[in-house]
Design a protein around this motif. Structure first.
Motif, PDB file in Angstrom:
ATOM      1  N   GLU A  64      17.636 -15.305 -13.642  1.00  0.00           N
ATOM      2  CA  GLU A  64      18.072 -14.044 -14.236  1.00  0.00           C
ATOM      3  C   GLU A  64      18.395 -14.208 -15.709  1.00  0.00           C
ATOM      4  OE1 GLU A  64      21.188 -10.405 -13.314  1.00  0.00           O
ATOM      5  OE2 GLU A  64      21.890 -12.461 -13.066  1.00  0.00           O
ATOM      6  N   SER A  99      18.786  -6.152 -16.954  1.00  0.00           N
ATOM      7  CA  SER A  99      18.706  -7.347 -16.118  1.00  0.00           C
ATOM      8  C   SER A  99      17.240  -7.655 -15.815  1.00  0.00           C
ATOM      9  CB  SER A  99      19.489  -7.135 -14.818  1.00  0.00           C
ATOM     10  OG  SER A  99      19.328  -8.240 -13.957  1.00  0.00           O
ATOM     11  N   CYS A 100      16.809  -8.855 -16.166  1.00  0.00           N
ATOM     12  CA  CYS A 100      15.483  -9.355 -15.811  1.00  0.00           C
ATOM     13  C   CYS A 100      15.683 -10.460 -14.761  1.00  0.00           C
ATOM     14  CB  CYS A 100      14.764  -9.937 -17.030  1.00  0.00           C
ATOM     15  SG  CYS A 100      14.555  -8.756 -18.393  1.00  0.00           S
ATOM     16  N   ARG A 101      15.182 -10.215 -13.526  1.00  0.00           N
ATOM     17  CA  ARG A 101      15.420 -11.158 -12.433  1.00  0.00           C
ATOM     18  C   ARG A 101      14.090 -11.688 -11.890  1.00  0.00           C
ATOM     19  NH1 ARG A 101      18.357  -6.785 -11.426  1.00  0.00           N
ATOM     20  NH2 ARG A 101      17.092  -6.183  -9.612  1.00  0.00           N
ATOM     21  N   ARG A 138      20.407 -11.548 -18.154  1.00  0.00           N
ATOM     22  CA  ARG A 138      21.104 -10.271 -18.206  1.00  0.00           C
ATOM     23  C   ARG A 138      21.751 -10.130 -19.568  1.00  0.00           C
ATOM     24  NH1 ARG A 138      25.943  -9.620 -14.284  1.00  0.00           N
ATOM     25  NH2 ARG A 138      24.412 -10.638 -12.905  1.00  0.00           N
ATOM     26  N   THR A 156      23.323  -2.227 -19.710  1.00  0.00           N
ATOM     27  CA  THR A 156      23.068  -3.598 -19.260  1.00  0.00           C
ATOM     28  C   THR A 156      21.643  -3.696 -18.736  1.00  0.00           C
ATOM     29  OG1 THR A 156      25.389  -3.917 -18.673  1.00  0.00           O
ATOM     30  CG2 THR A 156      23.806  -5.448 -17.725  1.00  0.00           C
ATOM     31  N   CYS A 210      10.616  -7.269 -19.982  1.00  0.00           N
ATOM     32  CA  CYS A 210      10.964  -8.589 -19.457  1.00  0.00           C
ATOM     33  C   CYS A 210       9.656  -9.377 -19.289  1.00  0.00           C
ATOM     34  CB  CYS A 210      11.661  -8.473 -18.106  1.00  0.00           C
ATOM     35  SG  CYS A 210      13.213  -7.552 -18.119  1.00  0.00           S
ATOM     36  N   SER A 221      23.667  -7.276 -22.420  1.00  0.00           N
ATOM     37  CA  SER A 221      24.353  -5.993 -22.613  1.00  0.00           C
ATOM     38  C   SER A 221      24.108  -5.474 -24.019  1.00  0.00           C
ATOM     39  CB  SER A 221      25.857  -6.143 -22.370  1.00  0.00           C
ATOM     40  OG  SER A 221      26.442  -6.985 -23.338  1.00  0.00           O
ATOM     41  N   ASN A 234      24.461 -13.072 -18.694  1.00  0.00           N
ATOM     42  CA  ASN A 234      24.187 -14.142 -17.731  1.00  0.00           C
ATOM     43  C   ASN A 234      22.793 -14.697 -17.992  1.00  0.00           C
ATOM     44  OD1 ASN A 234      24.654 -15.785 -15.333  1.00  0.00           O
ATOM     45  ND2 ASN A 234      23.128 -14.471 -14.333  1.00  0.00           N
ATOM     46  N   THR A 282      13.385  -5.467 -12.227  1.00  0.00           N
ATOM     47  CA  THR A 282      14.357  -4.846 -13.127  1.00  0.00           C
ATOM     48  C   THR A 282      14.527  -3.384 -12.717  1.00  0.00           C
ATOM     49  OG1 THR A 282      14.976  -4.492 -15.434  1.00  0.00           O
ATOM     50  CG2 THR A 282      12.675  -4.111 -14.855  1.00  0.00           C
TER      51      THR A 282
END
Length: 409
Positions: free
Chosen positions: A102, A59-61, A104, A57, A120, A106, A97, A45
């Motif tokens: 992932e 994002s945890c990937r 994601r 935004t 995350c 907002s 998403n 992240t």
């Protein structure tokens, strides 16, 4: 008795369950099972910086997905999203998403209260966790220039203050006068999580500063090209100039007229203008009409310094004209001598040109007739019947000096 006491101390009796561990112990064990951020993590992240009111935004990937569950927690460790389900009732969080690799999300209309760490989590064995930090920027609420004196006088030092209120982080204030950057002195006040910055500028003004803008410009990561300005108003004493209207060029000669004009510029515009003669009285035949001075018939007694004075609310200024009256024929002898020199020069040029032309003509003539002549010394020999007679006639011709002539053609 001793045996029973010893068995009780060693552990519970067979068939009796031990008491359950306290809830605090379960929390500690769960926390210990969560792995902190490390180089071997599958979770990735980034930190987020956002301006107040904008959208952040998160994002945890997962680098190497094994279909483990991903969830996102807020700074209070409340679950925002568990997979694609949102347990938290804050509708500002929206799913952007979701996949096995992932999650994601907002966050709209970000405020200062949203700042902090968001976690995350990946439910692997053992579980993994990584956090991202949201930083909220707040631009200045207001930008104001306060000027000490609305109207200044040339030579004065005035104080200007520019205030940028309620920003985060603290702003940097820059000063400009026109296109030239100036240096001010700043003070920072902190109120809770907000900062108010005031910059002071001391400026000595001159007449050239009248109408020039003084600009206060803010450097802040949350805003670009934020500035305000004030136009300087400077009063100054008149600037005076004397010009000669007649004669336009040349000498001021006795018996001729002289006309002078005076122009003055200042702020406020000068209203009082007058002519005077320095160290002497003004001649009676001098006529002053407004800003003009006229002497219809110059004479030697008019020699001296004539001064034009102008004044306004700021002060008084003047300009001088030095008058020297020449004789009535002054400058004429020099003009005559210059005319004579011009005539002589023209005559000499014509003579030299004529001589050059004559030399060229003679040269061309002799070049064309070079060697085309003969003599008549033996003219008698041409009519002789034989050689002896020819010799006699030739000798007789040589003795006769009157018949010996040469002709050039």
């Amino acid at each position: 008795m001793a045996g029973r006491a010893q068995r009780s101390a060693a552990g519970p009796a067979p068939g009796i369950l031990p008491p359950p561990p306290p809830p605090l112990l379960l929390l500690l064990l769960a926390a210990a099972a969560v792995i902190r951020t490390g180089d071997g993590q599958n979770l990735v992240t980034e930190d987020v910086t956002v301006v107040e009111g904008d959208v952040a935004t998160i994002s945890c990937r997962v680098k190497n997905s094994d279909d483990s569950v991903i969830q996102l927690l807020n700074p209070n460790r409340q679950t925002i999203y568990f997979r694609d389900f949102r347990p938290l009732k804050d509708s500002r969080f929206q799913l952007v998403n979701f996949s096995n690799s992932e999650l994601r999300v907002s966050l709209t209309n970000v405020s200062i209260s949203d700042e902090g760490r968001y976690f995350c989590q990946l439910y692997t064995d053992p579980p993994q966790e990584i956090y991202t930090t949201i930083t909220v920027l707040v631009p200045p609420r207001n930008l104001v220039i306060d000027i000490q004196k609305e109207v200044a006088v040339e030579g004065e030092e005035i104080e200007l203050n520019c205030t940028a209120m309620a920003s985060r982080p603290a702003t940097t204030i820059r000063w400009f006068k026109g296109n030239k950057e100036l240096t001010g002195k700043s003070e920072v006040e902190q109120w809770s999580d907000m900062y108010t910055v005031t910059s002071q500028l001391l400026l000595k003004v001159g007449r050239e500063d009248d109408g020039v803008p003084v600009i206060c410009l803010v450097d802040h990561p949350a805003v670009k090209d934020l500035q305000t300005q004030r136009y300087l108003e400077v009063m100054y004493k008149p600037q005076v100039r004397v010009s000669q209207n007649y004669p336009v060029q040349g000498l001021t000669r006795e018996g001729e007229p002289l006309e002078l004009s005076c122009a003055a510029f200042g702020k406020p515009q000068p209203t009082d203008m007058r002519w005077l003669r320095v160290d002497d009285e003004m001649p009676q035949h001098v006529v002053v009409s407004g800003s003009n001075l006229l002497i219809s018939n110059l004479n030697k007694t008019d020699n001296g310094t004539y001064r034009c004075e102008a004044s306004n609310a700021v002060g008084k200024s003047h300009a001088d004209y030095m008058l020297f009256v020449y004789d009535s024929r002054a400058g004429e002898e020099g003009a005559i001598r210059s005319v004579d020199h011009a005539v002589v020069g023209g005559v000499v040029a014509v003579v030299v040109f004529a001589m050059l032309c004559l030399l060229i003509i003679l040269g061309r003539y002799f070049a064309r007739h070079k060697g085309t002549y003969f003599t008549h010394e033996a003219k008698g020999a041409d009519d002789a019947a034989d050689a002896d007679t020819a010799i006699i006639n030739a000798e007789g011709g040589q003795n006769n000096s009157e018949e010996k002539k040469e002709y050039f053609i």
